[in-house]
Design a protein around this motif. Structure first.
Motif, PDB file in Angstrom:
ATOM      1  N   GLY A 188       6.828   3.895  -2.188  1.00 37.80           N
ATOM      2  CA  GLY A 188       6.166   2.759  -1.538  1.00 37.80           C
ATOM      3  C   GLY A 188       6.266   2.910  -0.055  1.00 37.80           C
ATOM      4  O   GLY A 188       6.038   1.837   0.568  1.00 37.80           O
ATOM      5  N   GLY A 189       6.248   4.060   0.290  1.00 38.06           N
ATOM      6  CA  GLY A 189       6.136   4.161   1.698  1.00 38.06           C
ATOM      7  C   GLY A 189       4.634   4.050   2.462  1.00 38.06           C
ATOM      8  O   GLY A 189       3.723   3.818   2.009  1.00 38.06           O
ATOM      9  N   LEU A 190       4.802   4.284   3.783  1.00 35.38           N
ATOM     10  CA  LEU A 190       3.280   3.972   4.311  1.00 35.38           C
ATOM     11  C   LEU A 190       2.245   5.072   3.863  1.00 35.38           C
ATOM     12  O   LEU A 190       1.192   4.580   3.876  1.00 35.38           O
ATOM     13  N   LEU A 191       2.718   6.258   3.773  1.00 32.76           N
ATOM     14  CA  LEU A 191       1.462   6.972   3.215  1.00 32.76           C
ATOM     15  C   LEU A 191       0.765   6.465   1.902  1.00 32.76           C
ATOM     16  O   LEU A 191      -0.598   6.497   1.855  1.00 32.76           O
ATOM     17  N   ASN A 192       1.592   6.129   0.903  1.00 32.59           N
ATOM     18  CA  ASN A 192       1.021   5.590  -0.388  1.00 32.59           C
ATOM     19  C   ASN A 192       0.613   4.473   0.005  1.00 32.59           C
ATOM     20  O   ASN A 192      -0.489   3.978  -0.798  1.00 32.59           O
ATOM     21  N   GLN A 193       0.828   3.240   0.818  1.00 26.24           N
ATOM     22  CA  GLN A 193       0.294   2.142   1.109  1.00 26.24           C
ATOM     23  C   GLN A 193      -1.073   2.436   1.701  1.00 26.24           C
ATOM     24  O   GLN A 193      -2.005   1.774   1.233  1.00 26.24           O
ATOM     25  N   GLY A 194      -1.147   3.414   2.547  1.00 25.08           N
ATOM     26  CA  GLY A 194      -2.463   3.810   3.125  1.00 25.08           C
ATOM     27  C   GLY A 194      -3.545   4.479   2.108  1.00 25.08           C
ATOM     28  O   GLY A 194      -4.682   3.962   2.002  1.00 25.08           O
ATOM     29  N   LEU A 195      -3.016   5.360   1.037  1.00 17.88           N
ATOM     30  CA  LEU A 195      -3.816   5.659   0.077  1.00 17.88           C
ATOM     31  C   LEU A 195      -4.246   4.465  -1.009  1.00 17.88           C
ATOM     32  O   LEU A 195      -5.331   4.661  -1.296  1.00 17.88           O
ATOM     33  N   ALA A 196      -3.413   3.644  -1.300  1.00 17.12           N
ATOM     34  CA  ALA A 196      -3.674   2.634  -2.068  1.00 17.12           C
ATOM     35  C   ALA A 196      -4.894   1.824  -1.580  1.00 17.12           C
ATOM     36  O   ALA A 196      -5.430   1.021  -2.250  1.00 17.12           O
ATOM     37  N   ALA A 197      -4.680   1.599  -0.375  1.00 21.80           N
ATOM     38  CA  ALA A 197      -5.926   0.684   0.421  1.00 21.80           C
ATOM     39  C   ALA A 197      -7.227   1.117  -0.025  1.00 21.80           C
ATOM     40  O   ALA A 197      -8.084   0.558   0.108  1.00 21.80           O
ATOM     41  N   VAL A 198      -7.386   2.530  -0.223  1.00 21.80           N
ATOM     42  CA  VAL A 198      -8.758   3.100  -0.400  1.00 21.80           C
ATOM     43  C   VAL A 198      -8.672   3.450  -1.865  1.00 21.80           C
ATOM     44  O   VAL A 198      -9.616   4.366  -2.209  1.00 21.80           O
ATOM     45  N   GLY A 199      -7.679   2.948  -2.812  1.00 16.62           N
ATOM     46  CA  GLY A 199      -7.861   3.157  -4.144  1.00 16.62           C
ATOM     47  C   GLY A 199      -7.226   4.540  -4.668  1.00 16.62           C
ATOM     48  O   GLY A 199      -7.560   4.913  -5.759  1.00 16.62           O
ATOM     49  N   ILE A 200      -6.540   5.092  -3.854  1.00 13.99           N
ATOM     50  CA  ILE A 200      -5.856   6.157  -4.476  1.00 13.99           C
ATOM     51  C   ILE A 200      -4.601   6.046  -4.737  1.00 13.99           C
ATOM     52  O   ILE A 200      -3.803   5.474  -3.848  1.00 13.99           O
ATOM     53  N   SER A 201      -3.891   6.442  -5.700  1.00  8.16           N
ATOM     54  CA  SER A 201      -2.474   6.393  -6.378  1.00  8.16           C
ATOM     55  C   SER A 201      -1.901   7.733  -5.810  1.00  8.16           C
ATOM     56  O   SER A 201      -2.073   8.517  -6.324  1.00  8.16           O
TER      57      SER A 201
END
Length: 306
Positions: free
Chosen positions: A149-162
């Motif tokens: 749930g860190g910053l990198l995955n949050q940024g990826l989730a913002a563009v639709g990437i898990s």
């Protein structure tokens, strides 16, 4: 006195003058020599001797009662699956991390030397800041960034990437550590390469430009050959550091998952913690031999050509 007459020869040194000067020099060097022998040479010799024994934590009270086992510790290491996994992991970390760090650092140094003119000092400070920052602090921050749930995955989730679980997936854990190590250490090589680039005369590039050499030709025919000694220095420095990588795995992954980030230094640390002092000393000298061999290969490949 005739103009052609020779000046009188200097008188010979007084008897014992050279001996007194040497004695004074040794007296000045004595404090350092004693400290160096006690805290550097002594432990090195002791650990080398320990690697040929079966010394464990139980032998600390009576260290001279241990048995000499010769090369048995070294033979056991190369039949130990965990140690062999640590060797492969370390080779992976060095084999990928060193070229990547060297290439990125050289590109940044060239940009700072030629392309970037405004805020050049700010960029230099920014790239070098991670080098002088505590590695533990950096590892903790990167661990937070790379958590599920860190910053990198949050940024990826913002563009639709898990995003994956970077530090707990055997496919991504080591590349994550390599990326962090490159980010932290490229500032060191950037400074080294920038110094080397600034030592190349501008007239050389100007003459090549007049002769019609393009940017890539100038880089391949001029920059790389003239930078070989500097690149060699950078490769040796960063390779020695990467061979000994420990804090990154210790803080971020604990050597996991499934020993995929276990390094030789981490393995040695664990064995010392288990009280297997002779076995751990043998592992540390295997690492030292590996560093020496890789350094010799680098000198062979990157030394300036006659």
């Amino acid at each position: 006195m005739s103009p052609t007459a020779k000046a009188p020869a200097a008188p010979p040194p007084l008897p014992g003058w050279r001996r007194r000067r040497a004695l004074a020099a040794w007296l000045f060097a004595l404090p350092f020599s004693v400290l160096f022998a006690l805290f550097m040479v002594g432990p090195l010799v002791a650990s080398l001797g320990m690697s040929f024994t079966d010394m464990t934590g139980r032998d600390l009270r009576n260290p001279f009662s241990v048995d000499v086992v010769g090369l048995a510790n070294f033979a056991e290491l190369f039949s130990d699956a965990k140690f062999l996994r640590a060797v492969v992991n370390t080779a992976y970390f060095v084999g990928v991390g060193v070229p990547l760090t060297v290439v990125v650092s050289l590109l940044i140094a060239m940009a700072l030397n030629n392309g970037i003119t405004r805020f050049r000092t700010l960029f230099r400070v920014g790239f070098y800041t991670p080098v002088v920052t505590s590695i533990v602090a950096i590892a903790v921050v990167w661990k937070y960034i790379l958590e599920p749930g860190g910053l990198l995955n949050q940024g990826l989730a913002a563009v639709g990437i898990s995003g994956p679980d970077w530090l707990h997936d055997t496919s991504f854990a080591m590349p994550s550590l390599i990326l962090m190590a490159m980010w932290r250490n490229m500032g060191t090589l950037m400074i080294v390469f920038l110094a080397g680039l600034q030592g190349v005369p501008a007239e050389v590039y100007e003459a090549a430009r007049v002769d019609g050499a393009g940017a890539f030709q100038r880089f391949r025919k001029l920059t790389l050959p003239l930078m070989r000694p500097t690149i060699l220095l950078g490769c040796v420095l960063i390779s020695v550091y990467y061979f000994q990588f420990f804090e990154e795995a210790f803080v971020m992954t604990g050597g996991g998952p499934l020993d995929s980030t276990l390094s030789i230094t981490y393995f040695t640390y664990n064995e010392f913690g288990y009280g297997n002092y002779g076995y751990a000393s043998a592992a540390s000298y295997v690492l030292a031999i590996a560093i020496a061999l890789v350094t010799l290969v680098q000198f062979r490949l990157l030394r300036p050509k006659d």
